[in-house]
Enzyme design. Structure first.
Site, mmCIF file in Angstrom:
data_model
loop_
_atom_site.group_PDB
_atom_site.id
_atom_site.type_symbol
_atom_site.label_atom_id
_atom_site.label_comp_id
_atom_site.label_asym_id
_atom_site.label_seq_id
_atom_site.Cartn_x
_atom_site.Cartn_y
_atom_site.Cartn_z
ATOM 1 N N ALA A 25 17.496 -4.510 18.935
ATOM 2 C CA ALA A 25 16.094 -4.900 19.239
ATOM 3 C C ALA A 25 15.612 -6.006 18.598
ATOM 4 O O ALA A 25 16.186 -6.299 17.654
ATOM 5 C CB ALA A 25 15.507 -3.702 19.309
ATOM 6 N N GLU A 65 20.095 0.553 11.874
ATOM 7 C CA GLU A 65 18.894 0.882 11.887
ATOM 8 C C GLU A 65 18.288 1.738 10.488
ATOM 9 O O GLU A 65 17.040 1.503 10.185
ATOM 10 C CB GLU A 65 18.520 1.903 13.088
ATOM 11 C CG GLU A 65 18.743 1.022 14.714
ATOM 12 C CD GLU A 65 20.157 0.996 15.056
ATOM 13 O OE1 GLU A 65 20.901 1.279 14.394
ATOM 14 O OE2 GLU A 65 20.076 0.643 16.262
ATOM 15 N N GLY A 81 20.708 -1.987 18.905
ATOM 16 C CA GLY A 81 20.519 -1.782 20.084
ATOM 17 C C GLY A 81 21.629 -2.489 20.987
ATOM 18 O O GLY A 81 22.001 -2.344 22.086
ATOM 19 N N GLU A 139 24.340 -0.066 20.999
ATOM 20 C CA GLU A 139 24.016 0.821 22.127
ATOM 21 C C GLU A 139 24.035 0.197 23.617
ATOM 22 O O GLU A 139 24.478 0.925 24.541
ATOM 23 C CB GLU A 139 22.525 1.105 21.712
ATOM 24 C CG GLU A 139 22.275 1.878 20.534
ATOM 25 C CD GLU A 139 20.927 2.138 19.949
ATOM 26 O OE1 GLU A 139 19.951 1.360 19.733
ATOM 27 O OE2 GLU A 139 20.537 3.475 19.963
HETATM 28 N N1 T1G Z 1 15.416 -9.354 15.784
HETATM 29 C C1 T1G Z 1 14.510 -10.325 15.625
HETATM 30 N N2 T1G Z 1 14.890 -11.289 14.780
HETATM 31 C C2 T1G Z 1 16.308 -11.110 14.213
HETATM 32 C C3 T1G Z 1 16.997 -10.121 14.200
HETATM 33 C C4 T1G Z 1 16.420 -9.141 15.084
HETATM 34 N N3 T1G Z 1 17.347 -8.022 15.238
HETATM 35 N N4 T1G Z 1 18.070 -10.316 13.432
HETATM 36 C C5 T1G Z 1 17.899 -11.426 13.069
HETATM 37 N N5 T1G Z 1 16.843 -12.155 13.403
HETATM 38 C C6 T1G Z 1 16.297 -13.359 12.959
HETATM 39 C C7 T1G Z 1 16.098 -13.432 11.665
HETATM 40 O O1 T1G Z 1 14.812 -13.144 11.233
HETATM 41 C C8 T1G Z 1 16.421 -15.003 11.394
HETATM 42 O O2 T1G Z 1 15.132 -15.593 11.840
HETATM 43 C C9 T1G Z 1 17.380 -15.391 12.297
HETATM 44 O O3 T1G Z 1 17.379 -14.318 13.457
HETATM 45 C C10 T1G Z 1 18.782 -15.564 11.587
HETATM 46 O O4 T1G Z 1 19.164 -14.225 11.091
HETATM 47 C C11 T1G Z 1 16.655 0.343 19.487
HETATM 48 C C12 T1G Z 1 15.583 -0.030 16.819
HETATM 49 C C13 T1G Z 1 22.463 -10.490 12.814
HETATM 50 C C14 T1G Z 1 23.750 -9.871 10.644
HETATM 51 O O5 T1G Z 1 19.253 -4.835 11.961
HETATM 52 O O6 T1G Z 1 21.515 -8.148 10.352
HETATM 53 O O7 T1G Z 1 18.211 -2.469 17.378
HETATM 54 O O8 T1G Z 1 14.389 -16.677 9.935
HETATM 55 O O9 T1G Z 1 19.212 -15.202 8.774
HETATM 56 O O10 T1G Z 1 22.582 -14.269 8.081
HETATM 57 O O11 T1G Z 1 18.353 1.196 18.154
HETATM 58 O O12 T1G Z 1 20.090 -11.371 11.079
HETATM 59 O O13 T1G Z 1 15.833 -18.038 11.449
HETATM 60 O O14 T1G Z 1 13.374 -17.353 11.904
HETATM 61 O O15 T1G Z 1 19.623 -12.969 9.024
HETATM 62 O O16 T1G Z 1 23.576 -14.939 10.170
HETATM 63 C C15 T1G Z 1 18.998 -3.646 14.738
HETATM 64 C C16 T1G Z 1 19.371 -7.369 11.856
HETATM 65 C C17 T1G Z 1 17.636 -3.856 15.062
HETATM 66 C C18 T1G Z 1 20.479 -6.596 12.812
HETATM 67 C C19 T1G Z 1 22.863 -12.407 11.397
HETATM 68 N N6 T1G Z 1 19.592 -4.751 14.181
HETATM 69 N N7 T1G Z 1 19.975 -8.754 11.828
HETATM 70 O O17 T1G Z 1 22.720 -12.729 9.898
HETATM 71 O O18 T1G Z 1 21.034 -14.800 10.011
HETATM 72 S S1 T1G Z 1 16.641 -2.510 15.291
HETATM 73 C C20 T1G Z 1 19.627 -5.066 12.758
HETATM 74 C C21 T1G Z 1 21.085 -8.979 10.799
HETATM 75 C C22 T1G Z 1 17.437 -1.622 16.607
HETATM 76 C C23 T1G Z 1 17.633 0.134 18.530
HETATM 77 C C24 T1G Z 1 17.124 -0.517 16.991
HETATM 78 C C25 T1G Z 1 21.469 -10.413 10.696
HETATM 79 C C26 T1G Z 1 22.712 -10.875 11.358
HETATM 80 P P1 T1G Z 1 14.528 -17.048 11.176
HETATM 81 P P2 T1G Z 1 19.729 -14.403 9.507
HETATM 82 P P3 T1G Z 1 22.618 -14.211 9.317
#
Ligand code: T1G
Length: 694
Positions: free
Chosen positions: A62, A124, A101, A104
């Site tokens: 998400a 999450e 998500g 999911e």
């Molecule tokens: N939402 C918004 N921005 C995100 C994002 C996300 N989920 N993931 C990454 N970004 C942005 C990050 O801030 C950065 O922005 C850029 O993307 C590159 O990220 C409903 C509730 C995917 C492994 O927890 O683990 O889904 O600084 O530097 O090292 O059940 O990003 O460039 O402006 O980390 O190559 C669950 C979180 C969400 C994954 C990539 N998902 N992201 O790593 O790049 S909650 C996560 C990561 C959810 C559902 C629930 C990593 C990555 P900027 P980066 P990277």
């Protein structure tokens, strides 16, 4: 720019998501998916759908940035239900990291394929949440309760091969042609007439009586203080006990509860703070960097060997230099031991270890550094010795080589002045053990060139570390703040709080270890030596009194089996020492300090607010450009609980005004020697401002 495109190829439809940087399931992507599905629905020629993403990864979750705003429809669960209720099979084709998500969404599809290098996971819990788009219900149906809990409680992704063997994936596709492979999979499905398989219709295999309670006990220590792990377990329990739709309603309630919690807000804060550190105000991220292929490490002691190992594991050619042959031999053996340790834990195989060792060269001669791109000095913490090393490096290193010092307290500019190239000099403050600790303080000298800074930030990522740019002052950011925190922990001893009480209260509050146990681990002699060398020690006989006495008695902590605490041989468990307690009481009497009962609240405020106070000074002096950088330093290098977001976020959460007023009281009670209030804190405290808004 987000887009969801639909194209038709014979009897198939391909839905393609393109929403850089990580195809997060923002509102526009969710709407696009609903429109795409509705468009396809009225096209009777479509017999199967492939869902795929363009860019570095399949949906990585998400859009976390939306969590602090009012949720906008369509909700992700609605989108996933639209997919699952499709009359034609939907195949998710995943690459990169299909997380949260994103996974999911894929589990709402009827089949899942992925490229060989893909990873899938439900992280999450690392954000203080639980999978809130039916993941707690679908994953156990696909891979069983225990495997599902392991994935959701750890938050760790699994690689494609594991995902296939667990049952998340139906097929692995060669990386080069994920779309072609997915199309072939879809056509094969149709030819074989395979029925649509909705995950929601699968049943969850039963578990043994007491399974969940045993699981709770197993994770209790690791998840101490956290809310969402328990919600995950309850939700998975419901996947067995409740009908799907009922359990999903409960999951959504749990998700809302977690999302509103201060823990989740703090963890989401840290997530973005850890990404903001790479942005240096005034320097474009596109500015040039210097190419680093060969790294020389000067000094083969514990830190030098750890740094060299980190660089080897990151793929660099490494030259390890030490003036002592025996030291060099010890360093090389230590590096080999670290490799063997990682091989034993399956982090690397024998071939990887041998290849890494082949990239290591050891020598006593500085001539070997002539072609090195980066030199990291890790010699004894003494200014004269460091200056001598830098004068020598200045002579032997090629122009453009970056000269870094690993000093934890000394003046970078003074070291840089020992060379004719101060613009190439920078501090790389690794934390011990250097190959494990994620934090790297990148100390910017007055003349450090911009491209050197950017190169250091890129290097930290290659070393799998978090690089935080800090200014040049005593202790930089982390140790400077630790100084005040430790001081209060020491003064509380003389005022009547035993070490185990100070430590116990702060550990219960969330610190990974209490301050006295930390100092015993680091070595009381380390701090003692630094304090002895400082010229600006406060005129206060109470200042680190007990720690200094223990050091002078040779009680350095774990390394001498006694310090503030006693340590049984081979154990790291601190045991209170009655002798120390007697010594504290006697010193208090001699110093005229009245012993009293000290509340837990006072212990927390004295120590944590001392951190916030020093952080305010650091911001006011410009040593750190952002309060969030300070939070990254303390959650990654000093065991500050991530679920409290870091010292400055914590102040914002409880209210800077409350902190300001409490510090004013401490100043009135204990004097302004330690509790002088900086203007920045006064301004925020009297206008109820936030550090994050500076
Ligand atoms: N939402 C918004 N921005 C995100 C994002 C996300 N989920 N993931 C990454 N970004 C942005 C990050 O801030 C950065 O922005 C850029 O993307 C590159 O990220 C409903 C509730 C995917 C492994 O927890 O683990 O889904 O600084 O530097 O090292 O059940 O990003 O460039 O402006 O980390 O190559 C669950 C979180 C969400 C994954 C990539 N998902 N992201 O790593 O790049 S909650 C996560 C990561 C959810 C559902 C629930 C990593 C990555 P900027 P980066 P990277």
């Amino acid at each position: 720019m987000s887009s969801v495109n639909v194209e038709y190829r014979n009897n198939l439809s391909i839905i393609t998501i393109e929403s850089p940087p990580v195809n997060a399931l923002s509102q526009s992507v969710r709407s696009g998916l609903v429109y795409a599905l509705e468009a396809i629905k009225i096209n009777n020629d479509v017999e199967a759908i492939v869902l795929i993403c363009i860019g570095r990864t399949f949906c990585a979750g998400a859009d976390i940035r939306e969590f602090n705003k009012t949720p906008l429809s369509p909700h992700l669960s609605e989108v996933i239900s639209c997919i699952e209720n499709s009359d034609v099979p939907v195949i998710a084709a995943m690459h990169g990291t299909a997380l949260g998500g994103g996974l999911e969404l894929a589990m709402g599809c009827h089949f899942r394929v992925a490229s060989l290098k893909a990873y899938v996971g439900l992280p999450e819990v690392t954000l203080g949440l639980l999978p809130g788009a039916m993941g707690t219900q679908r994953l156990p149906r696909l891979i069983g309760v225990k495997n599902a809990l392991d994935m959701m409680i750890s938050g760790k992704p699994v690689n494609a091969k594991t995902a296939l063997s667990l049952g998340i994936l139906d097929q692995l596709i060669d990386d080069e042609s994920l779309l072609d492979g997915a199309i072939a999979f879809a056509n094969k499905l149709l030819i074989e007439g395979k029925p649509i398989r909705r995950v929601r219709d699968l049943t969850v295999d039963p578990v043994s009586v007491g399974f969940f309670d045993n699981y709770r006990k197993k994770i209790a220590v690791k998840t101490r203080g956290l809310i969402s792990p328990e919600k995950i377990i309850c939700s998975v329990e419901s996947s067995i006990e409740m009908p799907f739709d009922e359990a999903v309603v409960q999951e959504r309630d749990f998700f809302s509860e977690c999302k509103k919690s201060s823990q989740s807000k703090a963890l989401r804060h840290v997530f973005f703070a850890e990404r903001a550190v790479a942005k240096i105000p005034g320097i474009s991220a596109e500015a040039s960097q210097r190419q680093i292929d060969e790294v020389s490490v000067i000094g083969a002691g514990t830190m030098g060997a750890g740094i060299a190992y980190s660089a080897l594991r990151a793929g660099f050619k490494v030259i390890l230099i030490d003036s002592e042959r025996s030291g060099l031999q010890r360093g090389k053996e230590s590096i080999k031991g670290l490799f063997e340790h990682d091989v034993a834990r399956g982090r690397i195989d024998d071939a990887g270890m041998n290849e890494g060792l082949e990239r290591l060269q050891t020598t006593q001669s500085f001539e070997a550094v002539a072609n090195s791109d980066l030199l990291i000095e890790a010699v004894f913490e003494n200014m004269a010795i460091k200056k001598e090393v830098f004068r020598t490096l200045d002579k032997f290193c090629r122009p453009g080589a970056i000269l870094a010092t690993n000093t934890s307290t000394l003046d970078i500019d003074e070291i840089a002045a020992a060379t004719d190239r101060p613009e190439d000099v920078i501090g790389l403050h690794f934390f011990s053990p250097a190959h494990i600790m994620r934090l790297l303080e990148i100390v910017r000298g007055a003349k450090t060139a911009d491209d050197v800074l950017l190169t250091a930030l890129a290097l930290s990522k290659q070393l799998q570390k978090i690089g935080v740019v800090v200014g040049n002052c005593f202790g930089f950011v982390g140790n400077r703040m630790l100084h005040g925190y430790g001081r209060e922990a020491q003064l509380l001893l003389l005022e009547g709080a035993p070490p185990e009480k100070v430590d116990g209260v702060l550990q219960e509050w969330g610190m990974a270890m209490g301050p006295h146990a930390v100092f015993d681990l680091a070595g009381l002699d380390v701090g003692y030596k630094i304090r002895q060398e400082r010229t600006d020690q406060p005129e206060d006989p109470l200042f680190y009194r007990i720690a200094d006495m223990l050091s002078e008695m040779g009680r350095f902590g774990q390394k001498t089996s006694k310090g503030m605490y006693l340590y049984d041989s081979g154990s790291r468990e601190p045991v209170p020492d009655p002798e120390v307690q007697v010594m504290i009481s006697r010193e208090a009497e001699l110093l005229g300090v009245e012993q009293r009962e000290i509340s837990e609240q006072e212990i927390i405020e004295r120590c944590i607010y001392a951190l916030i106070l020093e952080g305010s000074r650091i911001l006011e002096e410009g040593i750190s450009p952002r309060s969030t950088d300070i939070d990254v330093v303390w959650t990654n290098g000093y065991g500050f609980p991530r679920y409290r977001g870091g010292p400055m976020h914590y102040a914002d959460e409880i209210g800077v005004q409350r902190v300001y007023e409490a510090i004013c009281e401490l100043r009135d009670r204990f004097g302004s020697l330690y509790w002088e209030v900086p203007k920045l804190l006064e301004n925020l405290g009297t206008t109820d401002g936030k550090f994050a808004d500076l």
